[in-house]
Design an enzyme around this catalytic site. Sequence first.
Site, PDB file in Angstrom:
ATOM      1  N   ALA A 247       0.699   4.110  -4.710  1.00 26.92           N
ATOM      2  CA  ALA A 247      -0.682   3.769  -5.025  1.00 26.92           C
ATOM      3  C   ALA A 247      -0.678   2.823  -6.205  1.00 26.92           C
ATOM      4  O   ALA A 247       0.251   2.831  -7.011  1.00 26.92           O
ATOM      5  CB  ALA A 247      -1.485   5.027  -5.363  1.00 26.92           C
ATOM      6  N   LYS A 248      -1.749   2.039  -6.252  1.00 26.69           N
ATOM      7  CA  LYS A 248      -1.838   1.055  -7.324  1.00 26.69           C
ATOM      8  C   LYS A 248      -1.773   1.756  -8.678  1.00 26.69           C
ATOM      9  O   LYS A 248      -1.115   1.301  -9.600  1.00 26.69           O
ATOM     10  CB  LYS A 248      -3.162   0.317  -7.172  1.00 26.69           C
ATOM     11  CG  LYS A 248      -3.144  -1.045  -7.780  1.00 26.69           C
ATOM     12  CD  LYS A 248      -4.370  -1.827  -7.389  1.00 26.69           C
ATOM     13  CE  LYS A 248      -5.600  -0.956  -7.549  1.00 26.69           C
ATOM     14  NZ  LYS A 248      -6.842  -1.555  -7.198  1.00 26.69           N
ATOM     15  N   ARG A 249      -2.457   2.918  -8.751  1.00 26.31           N
ATOM     16  CA  ARG A 249      -2.525   3.564 -10.069  1.00 26.31           C
ATOM     17  C   ARG A 249      -1.173   4.141 -10.492  1.00 26.31           C
ATOM     18  O   ARG A 249      -0.958   4.404 -11.656  1.00 26.31           O
ATOM     19  CB  ARG A 249      -3.632   4.615 -10.127  1.00 26.31           C
ATOM     20  CG  ARG A 249      -3.522   5.715  -9.121  1.00 26.31           C
ATOM     21  CD  ARG A 249      -4.673   6.694  -9.262  1.00 26.31           C
ATOM     22  NE  ARG A 249      -4.670   7.624  -8.151  1.00 26.31           N
ATOM     23  CZ  ARG A 249      -5.169   7.351  -6.959  1.00 26.31           C
ATOM     24  NH1 ARG A 249      -5.727   6.184  -6.722  1.00 26.31           N
ATOM     25  NH2 ARG A 249      -5.107   8.237  -5.985  1.00 26.31           N
ATOM     26  N   GLY A 251       1.432   2.424 -10.311  1.00 20.17           N
ATOM     27  CA  GLY A 251       2.225   1.280 -10.750  1.00 20.17           C
ATOM     28  C   GLY A 251       2.909   0.508  -9.627  1.00 20.17           C
ATOM     29  O   GLY A 251       3.795  -0.301  -9.884  1.00 20.17           O
TER      30      GLY A 251
END
Length: 286
Positions: A247-249, A251
Amino acid sequence: MEPMIVSRFAPSPTGRLHAGHAVSAITAHDFARARGGRFLLRIEDIDGTRSRPEHVAGILDDLAWLGLTRDGPVVYQSARLARYQQSLDRLRARGLLYPCFCTRADIAASGSAPHGPGGAVYPGTCRTLSPETRAARVGQPHAWRIDMAAAVAITGALEWHDDSEGTVRADPLAQGDVVLARKDAPASYHLAVTIDDAAQGVTDVVRGADLFAATDIHRLLQALLDLPTPRYHHHPLLLGADGERLAKRSGAPSLAAMRAEGIDGAAFATALRTGQPWVGFSSPKA
Ligand code: GLU
């Protein structure tokens, strides 16, 4: 003659795509191409507050970088709001929708929200409001929820077909009275995706396993709106180096960042197709 296979990639342009999205796009693309079929792109941009035009441009660049070709015009959900409205009107006329005035905080504070396969289940607070209260509050911002028990009573038992699981018995009731029209948009993901897969003649929905439970709701909406049911293929999710879903969050680098670094997109696509290790990713969890 067998009808032509049609698959699609349907990203929401609320951020940059990362390798997890690339797996979805490649899997759907290859599914159609291997069968002489068509691969469509639909931009799911009904979320007016989070969708961004620059992300749409980025998605087109990402697909080209991965070496994926698509057929037909790009369909934008933001241009189809009147179509979603028609279906909502139809469901509302059958008494299957009710306005919901709850905020996220109200729902959290109710403390009674049980959990379903798609997350917290709405506790039903606004389902039992009196007609007088509804009429008095109608000027306030509200979403529209489906009365799932009433809907299931109409459709009866429903099934759908998943490539790896075989016949799946739908249990939409477990997900409660989901939102079909949001406070800020005349459709929710569930409604728009179901209508558009039918409108675009999608025969095979290829998407991540995180949407497996959502398919029960889509199957119910197909039954209520007289839409055909495609075949479903839920692919395993790509995991980050930490073993967690990418996921983007957490990283995960965006495809745009990888492109800017000079990484060869076709080579990256090959690595994803063949499950080769790539710095930072492990193979999809089966
Ligand atoms: N727009 C959804 C997303 O980006 C995917 C829709 C689908 O494949 O059904 O998560």
